[in-house]
Design a protein around this motif. Structure first.
Motif, PDB file in Angstrom:
ATOM      1  N   SER A   1       0.806  -1.224   0.000  1.00 42.62           N
ATOM      2  CA  SER A   1       0.000   0.000   0.000  1.00 42.62           C
ATOM      3  C   SER A   1       0.837   1.270   0.000  1.00 42.62           C
ATOM      4  N   GLY A   2       2.158   1.135   0.056  1.00 41.63           N
ATOM      5  CA  GLY A   2       3.033   2.298   0.007  1.00 41.63           C
ATOM      6  C   GLY A   2       3.483   2.822   1.355  1.00 41.63           C
ATOM      7  N   THR A   3       3.246   2.079   2.425  1.00 42.55           N
ATOM      8  CA  THR A   3       3.764   2.489   3.718  1.00 42.55           C
ATOM      9  C   THR A   3       5.272   2.253   3.719  1.00 42.55           C
ATOM     10  N   SER A   4       6.009   3.275   4.102  1.00 39.55           N
ATOM     11  CA  SER A   4       7.465   3.200   4.102  1.00 39.55           C
ATOM     12  C   SER A   4       7.987   4.064   5.237  1.00 39.55           C
ATOM     13  N   TYR A   5       9.267   4.339   5.246  1.00 44.70           N
ATOM     14  CA  TYR A   5       9.845   5.244   6.235  1.00 44.70           C
ATOM     15  C   TYR A   5      11.153   5.820   5.716  1.00 44.70           C
ATOM     16  N   VAL A   6      11.514   6.965   6.252  1.00 46.79           N
ATOM     17  CA  VAL A   6      12.827   7.540   6.014  1.00 46.79           C
ATOM     18  C   VAL A   6      13.642   7.284   7.269  1.00 46.79           C
TER      19      VAL A   6
ATOM     20  N   LEU B   1       0.868   6.712  -5.730  1.00 51.64           N
ATOM     21  CA  LEU B   1       1.077   6.711  -7.184  1.00 51.64           C
ATOM     22  C   LEU B   1      -0.152   7.242  -7.892  1.00 51.64           C
ATOM     23  N   GLN B   2       0.090   7.923  -8.978  1.00 48.55           N
ATOM     24  CA  GLN B   2      -0.972   8.274  -9.918  1.00 48.55           C
ATOM     25  C   GLN B   2      -0.486   7.879 -11.305  1.00 48.55           C
ATOM     26  N   GLY B   3      -1.386   7.362 -12.108  1.00 50.68           N
ATOM     27  CA  GLY B   3      -1.065   7.027 -13.485  1.00 50.68           C
ATOM     28  C   GLY B   3      -0.846   5.561 -13.754  1.00 50.68           C
ATOM     29  N   ALA B   4      -0.671   4.757 -12.716  1.00 48.66           N
ATOM     30  CA  ALA B   4      -0.416   3.332 -12.902  1.00 48.66           C
ATOM     31  C   ALA B   4      -1.692   2.500 -12.870  1.00 48.66           C
ATOM     32  N   GLY B   5      -2.823   3.139 -12.599  1.00 49.13           N
ATOM     33  CA  GLY B   5      -4.089   2.414 -12.509  1.00 49.13           C
ATOM     34  C   GLY B   5      -4.364   1.889 -11.116  1.00 49.13           C
ATOM     35  N   GLN B   6      -3.312   1.610 -10.352  1.00 54.94           N
ATOM     36  CA  GLN B   6      -3.448   1.136  -8.980  1.00 54.94           C
ATOM     37  C   GLN B   6      -2.327   1.741  -8.151  1.00 54.94           C
ATOM     38  N   ASN B   7      -2.564   1.915  -6.881  1.00 56.40           N
ATOM     39  CA  ASN B   7      -1.538   2.416  -5.969  1.00 56.40           C
ATOM     40  C   ASN B   7      -0.883   1.225  -5.278  1.00 56.40           C
ATOM     41  N   LEU B   8      -0.176   0.403  -6.067  1.00 53.45           N
ATOM     42  CA  LEU B   8       0.475  -0.784  -5.528  1.00 53.45           C
ATOM     43  C   LEU B   8       1.991  -0.636  -5.650  1.00 53.45           C
ATOM     44  N   TRP B   9       2.676  -0.977  -4.586  1.00 52.85           N
ATOM     45  CA  TRP B   9       4.134  -0.859  -4.507  1.00 52.85           C
ATOM     46  C   TRP B   9       4.754  -2.248  -4.408  1.00 52.85           C
ATOM     47  N   GLY B  10       5.875  -2.429  -5.117  1.00 49.96           N
ATOM     48  CA  GLY B  10       6.566  -3.714  -5.114  1.00 49.96           C
ATOM     49  C   GLY B  10       5.852  -4.770  -5.931  1.00 49.96           C
ATOM     50  N   VAL B  11       4.906  -4.351  -6.763  1.00 47.67           N
ATOM     51  CA  VAL B  11       4.099  -5.258  -7.569  1.00 47.67           C
ATOM     52  C   VAL B  11       4.254  -4.869  -9.036  1.00 47.67           C
ATOM     53  N   GLN B  12       4.472  -5.856  -9.896  1.00 46.44           N
ATOM     54  CA  GLN B  12       4.596  -5.584 -11.324  1.00 46.44           C
ATOM     55  C   GLN B  12       3.218  -5.246 -11.893  1.00 46.44           C
TER      56      GLN B  12
END
Length: 137
Positions: free
Chosen positions: A68-73, A86-97
């Motif tokens: 879901s895009g939860t991360s940290y600095v 994310l915008q433009g990819a159709g889904q807000n998925l991270w680490g997923v092709q």
């Protein structure tokens, strides 16, 4: 007064191509997103992809904790939670092709928001995360 410089995005592109496919990446806004030193501060960047055939794109983060895009600095021992979007990819998925259709110009936007309050016991310093964008065609 404490001052925080939070470096969030150092993006790089990895691509591979067969001789018959034509893909291009352009319009990259900037390679560093800097968050301000307050909770809910935001930063964003964008880029365009043109590809005459379908391709896949993967958005990732060194410190990603879920799709879901939860991360940290982090500056090493100290962490501040962030939310990547994310915008433009159709889904807000991270680490997923994510499979994408051919496009004359597809714009992608990566945004980040600081979720933690940096004044709650976190020392001043440079806090980093690295976001990568892999495009496979």
């Amino acid at each position: 007064m404490k001052k925080y410089i939070i470096l969030v995005l150092s993006a790089w592109m990895a691509t591979s191509a067969q001789a018959t496919q034509q893909c291009a990446i352009d319009g990259f806004l900037n390679s560093n997103m800097r968050l301000s030193s307050y909770r809910h501060s935001q930063a964003a960047t964008s880029f365009n992809v043109r590809c005459d055939q379908g391709y896949s794109i993967v958005f990732n983060s060194e410190n990603l904790t879920n799709a879901s895009g939860t991360s940290y600095v982090s500056n090493g021992p100290y962490k501040l939670r962030t939310q990547l979007n994310l915008q433009g990819a159709g889904q807000n998925l991270w680490g997923v092709q994510l499979r994408q259709a051919p496009s004359e110009r597809q714009k992608y936007v990566i945004a980040v928001q600081l979720q933690d309050n940096p004044y709650n016991g976190v020392p001043a310093g440079v806090y980093k995360d690295r976001v990568s964008v892999d495009i496979i065609f």
